[in-house]
Motif scaffolding. Structure first.
Motif, PDB file in Angstrom:
ATOM      1  N   ILE A  38       0.614  -1.414  -0.515  1.00  0.00           N
ATOM      2  CA  ILE A  38      -0.391   0.250   0.127  1.00  0.00           C
ATOM      3  C   ILE A  38       1.021   1.288  -0.181  1.00  0.00           C
ATOM      4  O   ILE A  38       0.670   2.150  -0.882  1.00  0.00           O
ATOM      5  N   VAL A  39       1.715   1.524   1.010  1.00  0.00           N
ATOM      6  CA  VAL A  39       3.053   2.192   1.137  1.00  0.00           C
ATOM      7  C   VAL A  39       3.302   2.889  -0.864  1.00  0.00           C
ATOM      8  O   VAL A  39       3.610   3.757  -0.757  1.00  0.00           O
ATOM      9  N   LEU A  40       4.291   1.514  -1.456  1.00  0.00           N
ATOM     10  CA  LEU A  40       4.561   2.044  -2.585  1.00  0.00           C
ATOM     11  C   LEU A  40       3.525   2.632  -3.404  1.00  0.00           C
ATOM     12  O   LEU A  40       3.894   3.571  -4.286  1.00  0.00           O
ATOM     13  N   TRP A  41       2.453   1.844  -3.650  1.00  0.00           N
ATOM     14  CA  TRP A  41       1.324   1.929  -4.626  1.00  0.00           C
ATOM     15  C   TRP A  41       1.111   3.848  -3.944  1.00  0.00           C
ATOM     16  O   TRP A  41       1.037   4.325  -4.912  1.00  0.00           O
ATOM     17  N   PHE A  67      -9.215   2.730  -4.576  1.00  0.00           N
ATOM     18  CA  PHE A  67      -9.845   1.214  -5.134  1.00  0.00           C
ATOM     19  C   PHE A  67      -8.811   0.208  -4.860  1.00  0.00           C
ATOM     20  O   PHE A  67      -8.793  -0.648  -4.908  1.00  0.00           O
ATOM     21  N   THR A  68      -7.228   0.518  -5.434  1.00  0.00           N
ATOM     22  CA  THR A  68      -5.865  -0.203  -6.140  1.00  0.00           C
ATOM     23  C   THR A  68      -5.271  -0.314  -4.047  1.00  0.00           C
ATOM     24  O   THR A  68      -5.188  -1.372  -3.843  1.00  0.00           O
ATOM     25  N   ALA A  69      -5.242   0.247  -3.042  1.00  0.00           N
ATOM     26  CA  ALA A  69      -4.878   0.192  -1.844  1.00  0.00           C
ATOM     27  C   ALA A  69      -5.570  -1.249  -1.545  1.00  0.00           C
ATOM     28  O   ALA A  69      -5.351  -1.257  -0.509  1.00  0.00           O
ATOM     29  N   LEU A  70      -7.574  -0.347  -2.118  1.00  0.00           N
ATOM     30  CA  LEU A  70      -7.855  -1.717  -0.907  1.00  0.00           C
ATOM     31  C   LEU A  70      -7.817  -2.854  -1.266  1.00  0.00           C
ATOM     32  O   LEU A  70      -8.216  -4.236  -1.134  1.00  0.00           O
ATOM     33  N   ALA A  71      -7.597  -3.237  -2.629  1.00  0.00           N
ATOM     34  CA  ALA A  71      -7.453  -4.678  -2.823  1.00  0.00           C
ATOM     35  C   ALA A  71      -5.812  -5.005  -3.059  1.00  0.00           C
ATOM     36  O   ALA A  71      -5.839  -6.461  -3.106  1.00  0.00           O
ATOM     37  N   ILE A  72      -5.119  -3.871  -3.148  1.00  0.00           N
ATOM     38  CA  ILE A  72      -4.158  -5.125  -2.302  1.00  0.00           C
ATOM     39  C   ILE A  72      -3.833  -6.212  -1.501  1.00  0.00           C
ATOM     40  O   ILE A  72      -3.162  -7.545  -1.299  1.00  0.00           O
ATOM     41  N   PRO A  73      -4.245  -5.574   0.186  1.00  0.00           N
ATOM     42  CA  PRO A  73      -4.301  -6.957   0.886  1.00  0.00           C
ATOM     43  C   PRO A  73      -5.389  -8.146   0.415  1.00  0.00           C
ATOM     44  O   PRO A  73      -4.756  -8.826   0.917  1.00  0.00           O
ATOM     45  N   VAL A  74      -6.527  -8.011  -0.145  1.00  0.00           N
ATOM     46  CA  VAL A  74      -7.027  -8.615  -0.858  1.00  0.00           C
ATOM     47  C   VAL A  74      -6.344  -9.802  -1.671  1.00  0.00           C
ATOM     48  O   VAL A  74      -6.325 -11.339  -1.761  1.00  0.00           O
ATOM     49  N   ALA A  75      -5.222  -9.395  -2.515  1.00  0.00           N
ATOM     50  CA  ALA A  75      -4.974  -9.948  -3.430  1.00  0.00           C
ATOM     51  C   ALA A  75      -4.102 -10.692  -2.595  1.00  0.00           C
ATOM     52  O   ALA A  75      -3.068 -12.129  -2.583  1.00  0.00           O
ATOM     53  N   ALA A  76      -3.001 -10.352  -1.397  1.00  0.00           N
ATOM     54  CA  ALA A  76      -1.859 -10.461  -0.952  1.00  0.00           C
ATOM     55  C   ALA A  76      -2.129 -11.466  -0.513  1.00  0.00           C
ATOM     56  O   ALA A  76      -1.699 -12.630   0.156  1.00  0.00           O
ATOM     57  N   PHE A  77      -3.016 -11.227   0.458  1.00  0.00           N
ATOM     58  CA  PHE A  77      -3.555 -12.483   0.917  1.00  0.00           C
ATOM     59  C   PHE A  77      -4.095 -14.273   0.553  1.00  0.00           C
ATOM     60  O   PHE A  77      -3.655 -15.353   0.961  1.00  0.00           O
ATOM     61  N   ILE A 115     -15.843  -9.360   5.635  1.00  0.00           N
ATOM     62  CA  ILE A 115     -15.165  -8.511   5.491  1.00  0.00           C
ATOM     63  C   ILE A 115     -15.208  -8.012   3.248  1.00  0.00           C
ATOM     64  O   ILE A 115     -15.085  -7.212   3.635  1.00  0.00           O
ATOM     65  N   THR A 116     -15.387  -9.837   2.985  1.00  0.00           N
ATOM     66  CA  THR A 116     -15.710  -9.307   1.868  1.00  0.00           C
ATOM     67  C   THR A 116     -17.014  -8.151   1.596  1.00  0.00           C
ATOM     68  O   THR A 116     -16.744  -7.500   0.878  1.00  0.00           O
ATOM     69  N   GLY A 117     -17.867  -8.745   1.872  1.00  0.00           N
ATOM     70  CA  GLY A 117     -19.078  -8.442   1.880  1.00  0.00           C
ATOM     71  C   GLY A 117     -18.805  -6.787   1.969  1.00  0.00           C
ATOM     72  O   GLY A 117     -19.504  -5.818   1.465  1.00  0.00           O
ATOM     73  N   VAL A 118     -18.725  -6.012   3.560  1.00  0.00           N
ATOM     74  CA  VAL A 118     -18.217  -4.745   3.738  1.00  0.00           C
ATOM     75  C   VAL A 118     -17.531  -4.172   2.342  1.00  0.00           C
ATOM     76  O   VAL A 118     -18.096  -2.898   1.885  1.00  0.00           O
ATOM     77  N   LEU A 119     -16.112  -5.200   2.449  1.00  0.00           N
ATOM     78  CA  LEU A 119     -15.280  -4.268   0.532  1.00  0.00           C
ATOM     79  C   LEU A 119     -15.906  -3.992  -0.221  1.00  0.00           C
ATOM     80  O   LEU A 119     -16.192  -2.753  -0.991  1.00  0.00           O
ATOM     81  N   PHE A 122     -18.971  -0.982   0.266  1.00  0.00           N
ATOM     82  CA  PHE A 122     -17.869   0.181   0.390  1.00  0.00           C
ATOM     83  C   PHE A 122     -17.702   0.600  -1.317  1.00  0.00           C
ATOM     84  O   PHE A 122     -17.905   1.741  -1.896  1.00  0.00           O
ATOM     85  N   LEU A 123     -17.663  -0.603  -2.090  1.00  0.00           N
ATOM     86  CA  LEU A 123     -17.278   0.298  -3.477  1.00  0.00           C
ATOM     87  C   LEU A 123     -18.431   0.545  -4.124  1.00  0.00           C
ATOM     88  O   LEU A 123     -18.256   1.690  -4.836  1.00  0.00           O
ATOM     89  N   PHE A 124     -19.467   0.000  -3.863  1.00  0.00           N
ATOM     90  CA  PHE A 124     -21.377   0.504  -4.385  1.00  0.00           C
ATOM     91  C   PHE A 124     -20.899   0.913  -3.846  1.00  0.00           C
ATOM     92  O   PHE A 124     -21.430   2.547  -4.855  1.00  0.00           O
ATOM     93  N   ILE A 125     -21.447   1.730  -2.742  1.00  0.00           N
ATOM     94  CA  ILE A 125     -21.346   3.212  -1.980  1.00  0.00           C
ATOM     95  C   ILE A 125     -20.411   4.098  -2.634  1.00  0.00           C
ATOM     96  O   ILE A 125     -20.415   5.116  -2.958  1.00  0.00           O
ATOM     97  N   TRP A 126     -19.045   4.068  -2.726  1.00  0.00           N
ATOM     98  CA  TRP A 126     -18.647   4.855  -3.682  1.00  0.00           C
ATOM     99  C   TRP A 126     -18.401   5.502  -4.905  1.00  0.00           C
ATOM    100  O   TRP A 126     -18.959   6.927  -4.854  1.00  0.00           O
ATOM    101  N   GLY A 127     -19.012   4.467  -5.312  1.00  0.00           N
ATOM    102  CA  GLY A 127     -19.395   4.190  -6.899  1.00  0.00           C
ATOM    103  C   GLY A 127     -20.749   5.260  -7.343  1.00  0.00           C
ATOM    104  O   GLY A 127     -20.404   6.349  -7.823  1.00  0.00           O
TER     105      GLY A 127
END
Ligand SMILES: [Cu+2]
Length: 261
Positions: A38-41, A67-77, A115-119, A122-127
């Motif tokens: 996340i810091v690098l991105w 969105f990319t910062a939020l996706a990094i932990p999901v992909a890293a997991f 967790i994925t549901g809340v994520l 969040f993306l939906f409301i943001w959009g």
């Protein structure tokens, strides 16, 4: 042998069962990789992303960064679990016995879905909020209208407010800080009108008008409009310049196109 009893002499587990703490190792790697990612991105994104040159372009880039910062932990997991399993649970030969049967762990299932549901929510409301903010403005008398016609394989641009009588311009010229709306159609097949720097993109449909949200160019410069629907053989050549200029340059350009500013 000297390390056999690190945990203390009260332990009742047999020494042979001492396994490394896989779960804690995986979770630690995941947290570290996520934070570093996340810091690098966030640090590199401004250097990597092309320049945004409008209010909508900047808003889109902000969304992209978040969105990319939020996706990094999901992909890293996923990738940390995969890499850890490949490295530490590797066996050279065919396994001769079954693995330990998996038991349902409701806490893990509920946690993952939660967790994925809340994520996703969040993306939906943001959009929805971003969509409302970007599309709710109505055009007024100050809004510059640019008519866009797509065809295989070129764009033509008309400025009806200035009475330009030519066949249409081959480039888009825009005055700085003036709201503009593009109204788009196609002569033949489906094309895609997109100016990445301005944050606008909409389909160009034959026999139909589509329009972009009202967008205000905020940075002078030279950008490009691209076709973003595969529309035939020369699709990849279907791009033109977009110039954001000051008002007097715009006026003289309009005059050079046969219009009156
Ligand atoms: Cu096209």
């Amino acid at each position: 042998m000297s390390e056999a009893n690190i945990e203390g002499s009260t332990s009742t587990t047999p020494p042979a069962r001492r396994e490394p703490e896989h779960f804690r190792r995986v979770m630690t790697s995941w947290v570290v990789i996520s934070i570093v990612g996340i810091v690098l991105w966030v640090l590199l994104a401004p250097l990597i992303l092309p320049q945004a040159a409008s209010n909508l372009g900047s808003a889109d880039d902000f969304t992209l960064v978040i969105f990319t910062a939020l996706a990094i932990p999901v992909a890293a997991f996923v990738f940390v679990f995969l890499a850890y399993s490949l490295i530490f649970f590797r066996t050279k030969d065919r396994p001769t016995e079954d693995a330990i049967p998996l038991k349902p762990r409701p806490g893990i299932q509920i946690g993952w879905l939660g967790i994925t549901g809340v994520l996703c929510l969040f993306l939906f409301i943001w959009g929805m909020i971003a969509y409302y903010q970007e599309t709710s403005a109505a055009p007024n008398s100050n809004t510059l209208v640019v008519q866009v016609t797509a065809q295989q394989w070129q764009w033509t641009f008309n400025y009806p407010q200035f009475g330009a009588t030519s066949q249409g311009a081959q480039v888009i010229e825009l005055p700085l800080n003036r709201p503009v709306q593009f109204v788009i159609t196609s002569k033949d097949v489906l094309h895609g009108f997109a100016i990445r720097a301005l944050g606008v993109r909409v389909d160009a449909n034959p026999g139909e008008m589509t329009s972009t949200p009202i967008v205000t160019p905020t940075v002078m410069g030279k950008y490009t409009v691209n076709c973003v629907e595969l529309c035939g053989l020369l699709h990849s050549y279907m791009w033109e310049s977009v110039n954001v200029v000051d008002q007097s340059t715009f006026n003289s350009w309009i005059a050079s196109q046969g219009g009156h500013p």
